[in-house]
Design a protein around this motif. Structure first.
Motif, PDB file in Angstrom:
ATOM      1  N   UNK A   1       0.829  -1.206   0.000  1.00  0.00           N
ATOM      2  CA  UNK A   1       0.000   0.000   0.000  1.00  0.00           C
ATOM      3  C   UNK A   1       0.863   1.255   0.000  1.00  0.00           C
ATOM      4  N   UNK A   2       1.981   1.227   0.721  1.00  0.00           N
ATOM      5  CA  UNK A   2       2.868   2.389   0.764  1.00  0.00           C
ATOM      6  C   UNK A   2       3.707   2.505  -0.501  1.00  0.00           C
ATOM      7  N   UNK A   3       3.777   1.403  -1.260  1.00  0.00           N
ATOM      8  CA  UNK A   3       4.478   1.443  -2.542  1.00  0.00           C
ATOM      9  C   UNK A   3       3.546   1.840  -3.683  1.00  0.00           C
ATOM     10  N   UNK A   4       2.236   1.956  -3.393  1.00  0.00           N
ATOM     11  CA  UNK A   4       1.301   2.435  -4.401  1.00  0.00           C
ATOM     12  C   UNK A   4       0.133   1.539  -4.708  1.00  0.00           C
TER      13      UNK A   4
ATOM     14  N   UNK B   1       0.352   5.761  -0.807  1.00  0.00           N
ATOM     15  CA  UNK B   1       1.759   5.699  -1.204  1.00  0.00           C
ATOM     16  C   UNK B   1       2.560   6.873  -0.644  1.00  0.00           C
ATOM     17  N   UNK B   2       3.881   6.651  -0.573  1.00  0.00           N
ATOM     18  CA  UNK B   2       4.811   7.671  -0.092  1.00  0.00           C
ATOM     19  C   UNK B   2       5.916   7.872  -1.121  1.00  0.00           C
ATOM     20  N   UNK B   3       6.169   9.136  -1.441  1.00  0.00           N
ATOM     21  CA  UNK B   3       7.207   9.440  -2.421  1.00  0.00           C
ATOM     22  C   UNK B   3       8.609   9.330  -1.838  1.00  0.00           C
ATOM     23  N   UNK B   4       8.720   9.324  -0.496  1.00  0.00           N
ATOM     24  CA  UNK B   4      10.047   9.278   0.116  1.00  0.00           C
ATOM     25  C   UNK B   4      10.600   7.860   0.247  1.00  0.00           C
ATOM     26  N   UNK B   5       9.830   6.859  -0.145  1.00  0.00           N
ATOM     27  CA  UNK B   5      10.298   5.476  -0.093  1.00  0.00           C
ATOM     28  C   UNK B   5      10.830   5.088  -1.467  1.00  0.00           C
TER      29      UNK B   5
ATOM     30  N   UNK C   1      -5.951  -6.559  -3.411  1.00  0.00           N
ATOM     31  CA  UNK C   1      -5.005  -5.519  -3.840  1.00  0.00           C
ATOM     32  C   UNK C   1      -5.049  -5.279  -5.344  1.00  0.00           C
ATOM     33  N   UNK C   2      -4.890  -4.024  -5.706  1.00  0.00           N
ATOM     34  CA  UNK C   2      -4.776  -3.625  -7.105  1.00  0.00           C
ATOM     35  C   UNK C   2      -3.336  -3.152  -7.301  1.00  0.00           C
ATOM     36  N   UNK C   3      -2.539  -3.954  -7.994  1.00  0.00           N
ATOM     37  CA  UNK C   3      -1.117  -3.657  -8.136  1.00  0.00           C
ATOM     38  C   UNK C   3      -0.799  -2.756  -9.322  1.00  0.00           C
TER      39      UNK C   3
END
Length: 301
Positions: A139-142, A157-161, A189-191
């Protein structure tokens, strides 16, 4: 041949992370090498029912390799006793995601409490998760969660990862068993939007009781997400991949210390490369792993 001594590591726990609206405190364990500076960080999300005290074989080996490892205890940990009939269970998947955001937002506080502020490189942080933890990290990867109508939900998602690793990640929700559909509807999940670079690790013999599909279910995160992604399919690996959650734990069905080492070293090599610590680490790991695989086959002949 003499056995080389492993670098010494230290573990500090519990460290409380500031949070809002959580029933119990969010606590983490930090494992780090005794020596070294400019250390990259792994934030690890455990599988269902575990805690910061699990997955020691992974955390210790990553720390010995030169990472600082941060392990939060999520609300589904068996120590909190929140079952399917608890009204809080339906939102734990969201709390898990919030836990990782909280750790990342307060990483400076965590490192200060661990006495590691001067030794950590906060610009080099990777996320790793196993099973439910892999979906949380995704989820944090998008990746997003599809609703009953098939529409993607909130973007976490996080842009700092810069990179992440998904170990035994949930596949798509179109093949969930009736039990999973009823109790775990968030396992959809939707990848397609998971754009952050990632390594997907799956066991070649991993068969989930939550899906009607076979081991290929655990490859969805690789096949359905945008590049750049890497895949490692672990020969003969089942869901705990040799025992990554701990030595001789009851749920391990494929006990193999060598398999645990393979998974741990794959994560280290991938993140060293992806976080620009050592851009040759992944290619060197692949060569070494293939050499060992061939040697193992010769030993069996």
């Amino acid at each position: 041949m003499p056995v080389l001594a492993q670098p010494q590591t230290i573990a500090i726990k519990p460290i409380t992370v500031p949070t809002d609206g959580r029933d119990v405190e969010l606590q983490v364990k930090v494992t780090a090498p005794v020596q070294g500076a400019g250390l990259p960080v792994i934030v690890f999300s455990h599988g269902n029912a575990w805690s910061m005290d699990g997955y020691e074989p992974l955390a210790d080996r990553w720390a010995a390799a030169g990472f600082v490892v941060v392990q939060p205890t999520h609300l589904d940990s068996r120590r909190f006793g929140i079952g399917f009939d608890d009204p809080r269970f339906g939102t734990i998947w969201r709390v898990r995601i919030a836990d990782l955001h909280g750790v990342l937002d307060h990483l400076g506080h965590v490192m200060e409490q661990a006495g590691l502020t001067a030794r950590v490189d906060p610009s080099r942080v990777g996320l790793v998760g196993h099973s439910w933890g892999a979906q949380t990290v995704g989820a944090l990867l998008g990746a997003r969660v599809l609703d009953d109508a098939g529409d993607p939900g909130e973007d976490f998602s996080r842009e700092d990862i810069k990179a992440g690793v998904l170990i035994a990640a949930t596949g798509t929700g179109d093949s969930l068993t009736p039990f999973a559909s009823e109790h775990l509807p968030f396992m959809r999940p939707d990848y397609r939007t998971m754009r952050t670079p990632a390594l997907v690790i799956a066991g070649e013999k991993d068969r989930s009781t939550m899906s009607t599909r076979g081991p290929d279910w655990f490859l969805d995160a690789y096949h359905l997400s945008p590049a750049p992604k890497r895949l490692m399919a672990v020969p003969d690996g089942e869901h705990t991949l040799g025992g990554i959650a701990g030595e001789a734990v009851a749920e391990t069905t494929d006990t193999d210390p060598a398999r645990v080492t393979l998974v741990a070293d794959a994560v280290s090599a991938y993140l060293f490369d992806a976080l620009d610590v050592d851009t040759h680490a992944w290619s060197a790991f692949r060569v070494a792993a293939e050499t060992e695989r061939r040697a193992s086959l010769r030993r069996k002949d």
